[in-house]
Structure formats: C-alpha cells, structure tokens
Design a protein around this motif. Structure first.
Motif, mmCIF file in Angstrom:
data_model
loop_
_atom_site.group_PDB
_atom_site.id
_atom_site.type_symbol
_atom_site.label_atom_id
_atom_site.label_comp_id
_atom_site.label_asym_id
_atom_site.label_seq_id
_atom_site.Cartn_x
_atom_site.Cartn_y
_atom_site.Cartn_z
ATOM 1 N N TYR A 1 -0.914 -4.950 -6.013
ATOM 2 C CA TYR A 1 -0.724 -3.571 -5.548
ATOM 3 C C TYR A 1 0.703 -3.095 -5.815
ATOM 4 O O TYR A 1 0.917 -1.951 -6.248
ATOM 5 C CB TYR A 1 -1.030 -3.444 -4.050
ATOM 6 N N SER A 2 1.702 -3.957 -5.564
ATOM 7 C CA SER A 2 3.085 -3.556 -5.824
ATOM 8 C C SER A 2 3.301 -3.331 -7.320
ATOM 9 O O SER A 2 4.000 -2.386 -7.721
ATOM 10 C CB SER A 2 4.052 -4.641 -5.327
ATOM 11 N N GLY A 3 2.706 -4.202 -8.144
ATOM 12 C CA GLY A 3 2.804 -4.003 -9.589
ATOM 13 C C GLY A 3 2.167 -2.686 -10.024
ATOM 14 O O GLY A 3 2.671 -1.997 -10.909
ATOM 15 N N GLY A 4 1.044 -2.337 -9.389
ATOM 16 C CA GLY A 4 0.400 -1.043 -9.692
ATOM 17 C C GLY A 4 1.289 0.124 -9.327
ATOM 18 O O GLY A 4 1.397 1.101 -10.094
ATOM 19 N N TRP A 5 1.936 0.073 -8.179
ATOM 20 C CA TRP A 5 2.858 1.129 -7.778
ATOM 21 C C TRP A 5 4.033 1.226 -8.746
ATOM 22 O O TRP A 5 4.433 2.330 -9.123
ATOM 23 C CB TRP A 5 3.416 0.863 -6.377
ATOM 24 N N GLY B 1 5.821 -10.160 -0.891
ATOM 25 C CA GLY B 1 4.693 -10.895 -1.463
ATOM 26 C C GLY B 1 5.134 -12.182 -2.148
ATOM 27 O O GLY B 1 4.439 -13.201 -2.098
ATOM 28 N N LEU B 2 6.319 -12.157 -2.818
ATOM 29 C CA LEU B 2 6.830 -13.371 -3.455
ATOM 30 C C LEU B 2 7.174 -14.447 -2.420
ATOM 31 O O LEU B 2 6.917 -15.635 -2.638
ATOM 32 C CB LEU B 2 8.070 -13.044 -4.297
ATOM 33 N N VAL B 3 7.729 -14.036 -1.294
ATOM 34 C CA VAL B 3 8.027 -14.993 -0.224
ATOM 35 C C VAL B 3 6.720 -15.592 0.297
ATOM 36 O O VAL B 3 6.615 -16.807 0.528
ATOM 37 C CB VAL B 3 8.833 -14.318 0.909
ATOM 38 N N GLY B 4 5.694 -14.757 0.464
ATOM 39 C CA GLY B 4 4.387 -15.241 0.917
ATOM 40 C C GLY B 4 3.771 -16.236 -0.069
ATOM 41 O O GLY B 4 3.190 -17.251 0.347
ATOM 42 N N VAL B 5 3.891 -15.961 -1.378
ATOM 43 C CA VAL B 5 3.353 -16.885 -2.386
ATOM 44 C C VAL B 5 4.074 -18.225 -2.315
ATOM 45 O O VAL B 5 3.446 -19.301 -2.352
ATOM 46 C CB VAL B 5 3.469 -16.270 -3.806
ATOM 47 N N GLY B 6 5.400 -18.188 -2.214
ATOM 48 C CA GLY B 6 6.173 -19.431 -2.155
ATOM 49 C C GLY B 6 5.825 -20.272 -0.933
ATOM 50 O O GLY B 6 5.616 -21.497 -1.028
ATOM 51 N N PHE C 1 0.833 -1.201 0.000
ATOM 52 C CA PHE C 1 0.000 0.000 0.000
ATOM 53 C C PHE C 1 0.870 1.254 0.000
ATOM 54 O O PHE C 1 0.434 2.309 -0.458
ATOM 55 C CB PHE C 1 -0.912 0.042 1.234
ATOM 56 N N LEU C 2 2.111 1.142 0.504
ATOM 57 C CA LEU C 2 2.957 2.320 0.651
ATOM 58 C C LEU C 2 3.986 2.456 -0.470
ATOM 59 O O LEU C 2 4.181 3.566 -0.978
ATOM 60 C CB LEU C 2 3.681 2.270 2.005
ATOM 61 N N VAL C 3 4.661 1.370 -0.818
ATOM 62 C CA VAL C 3 5.702 1.435 -1.848
ATOM 63 C C VAL C 3 5.564 0.238 -2.778
ATOM 64 O O VAL C 3 4.985 -0.787 -2.422
ATOM 65 C CB VAL C 3 7.123 1.431 -1.237
ATOM 66 N N GLY C 4 6.139 0.340 -3.952
ATOM 67 C CA GLY C 4 6.057 -0.741 -4.920
ATOM 68 C C GLY C 4 7.147 -1.791 -4.766
ATOM 69 O O GLY C 4 7.007 -2.908 -5.264
ATOM 70 N N TRP C 5 8.209 -1.430 -4.076
ATOM 71 C CA TRP C 5 9.314 -2.353 -3.960
ATOM 72 C C TRP C 5 9.088 -3.433 -2.891
ATOM 73 O O TRP C 5 9.960 -4.269 -2.657
ATOM 74 C CB TRP C 5 10.617 -1.602 -3.658
ATOM 75 N N GLY C 6 7.932 -3.493 -2.316
ATOM 76 C CA GLY C 6 7.612 -4.517 -1.328
ATOM 77 C C GLY C 6 7.125 -5.816 -1.964
ATOM 78 O O GLY C 6 6.661 -6.708 -1.249
ATOM 79 N N PHE C 7 7.234 -5.919 -3.301
ATOM 80 C CA PHE C 7 6.737 -7.141 -3.958
ATOM 81 C C PHE C 7 7.565 -8.370 -3.566
ATOM 82 O O PHE C 7 7.081 -9.500 -3.680
ATOM 83 C CB PHE C 7 6.705 -6.965 -5.483
ATOM 84 N N LEU C 8 8.812 -8.156 -3.106
ATOM 85 C CA LEU C 8 9.631 -9.298 -2.682
ATOM 86 C C LEU C 8 9.008 -10.005 -1.469
ATOM 87 O O LEU C 8 9.063 -11.233 -1.373
ATOM 88 C CB LEU C 8 11.047 -8.830 -2.351
#
Length: 166
Positions: A150-154, A116-121, A107-114
């Motif tokens: 959301y990170s992709g949108g940012w 999310g990737l750990v959560g998916v794995g 919600f705050l920055v886009g670079w937090g997608f990493l």
C-alpha cells in the motif's frame, strides 16, 4: 657322627704332624664390619612388585555405597547455583503491532513504509526463534508486506502526479 659329604667325594686332607704349613693366601681374608653411625639401616629388602600395604581391595572390586540420611530441617543455602537465565526476547507481538500500525498508516500516506519495514524485520526474527508464536509471526509478516505494498502504491501515485524535484 654322620658324614655330610657327597657320595664319591674324596675325604678332606688332614695334615700330618710333620707336614709343612700351607702357603699364605695372596689376599687377606674378608672382614664384615658393622655399619658406621652415619649409615641409615634399611628395613627389610623387598622384591619388585611386592605388596607394600597401600591398597586393600582389587581395582575392579565394587565400591560399597552407604546411605546418607540428611536430617536438617532447614533447606541448604545453595551459594554456588547460577542465577536463573534472563527471559528470552519476544518479538512476535511487537511485529504484529508494527504491522497493524504500518497498515493503518499506509492507507493514509505513503511515507509510512518505514513502520512496515520494522514489522517485517521483527516478524522474520520471530519466525527464526523456536519459542515464538509462529501464527502471530506469520500474520505480522503478511500484514507488514501488505502495508509495504500500500505504501508503495501511494508513493507510485504521488510520483505520477507531477514533477517530484524542481
């Protein structure tokens, strides 16, 4: 005196006092001598397949079962038992933690997608394990994918705001 001859057989020839002596045999008469000291005497000769005293019951006869009463008051110390197995890894809770954290950061920055990737794995690993909680793993997967969106949108918005490189 009884006659042991078969009926119809000729009576044995008895030589008369003036008859010549019978001719000598060509081979000497067989003699049976006792065995020498270096020969081991055999016991009794047995026929092939004769019982030699090894087994006392038929092969298919049931074996008698006897009851054994253990009166030792102390439990036996089991030295050969394997160690209990290590506890199985649990990743559903960690997947949900990373999913929620990734969603908050996305919600705050886009670079937090990493995150999310750990959560998916971890969520996919939890869904493949039969001992994991499937509802928690499903929530973790959905929230992790949402944090990636959301990170992709940012990141897309940031790329439209100006030249990224130079």
């Amino acid at each position: 005196m009884t006659d042991d001859r078969m009926p119809g057989a000729e009576p044995p020839h008895t030589p008369a006092p003036g008859d010549p002596a019978p001719p000598a045999p060509l081979t000497p008469a067989a003699r049976v001598e006792p065995p020498s000291e270096d020969v081991a005497l055999a016991g009794t000769a047995t026929l092939p397949g004769e019982h030699r005293g090894g087994f006392q019951r038929q092969f298919t006869e049931p074996v008698p079962v006897t009851a054994s009463v253990h009166t030792d008051p102390e439990p036996a110390d089991v030295q050969w038992a394997p160690a209990p197995p290590a506890p199985l890894p649990h990743s559903a809770g960690w997947a949900l933690t990373f999913a929620v954290l990734g969603l908050i950061v996305s919600f705050l920055v886009g670079w937090g997608f990493l995150i999310g990737l750990v959560g998916v794995g971890l969520a996919i690993a939890a869904l493949r394990r039969p001992w994991e909680s499937r509802p928690i793993a499903a929530w973790a997967l959905c929230l992790s994918i949402l944090s990636l969106v959301y990170s992709g949108g940012w990141l897309w918005w940031a790329s439209t705001q100006g030249p990224l490189f130079g």
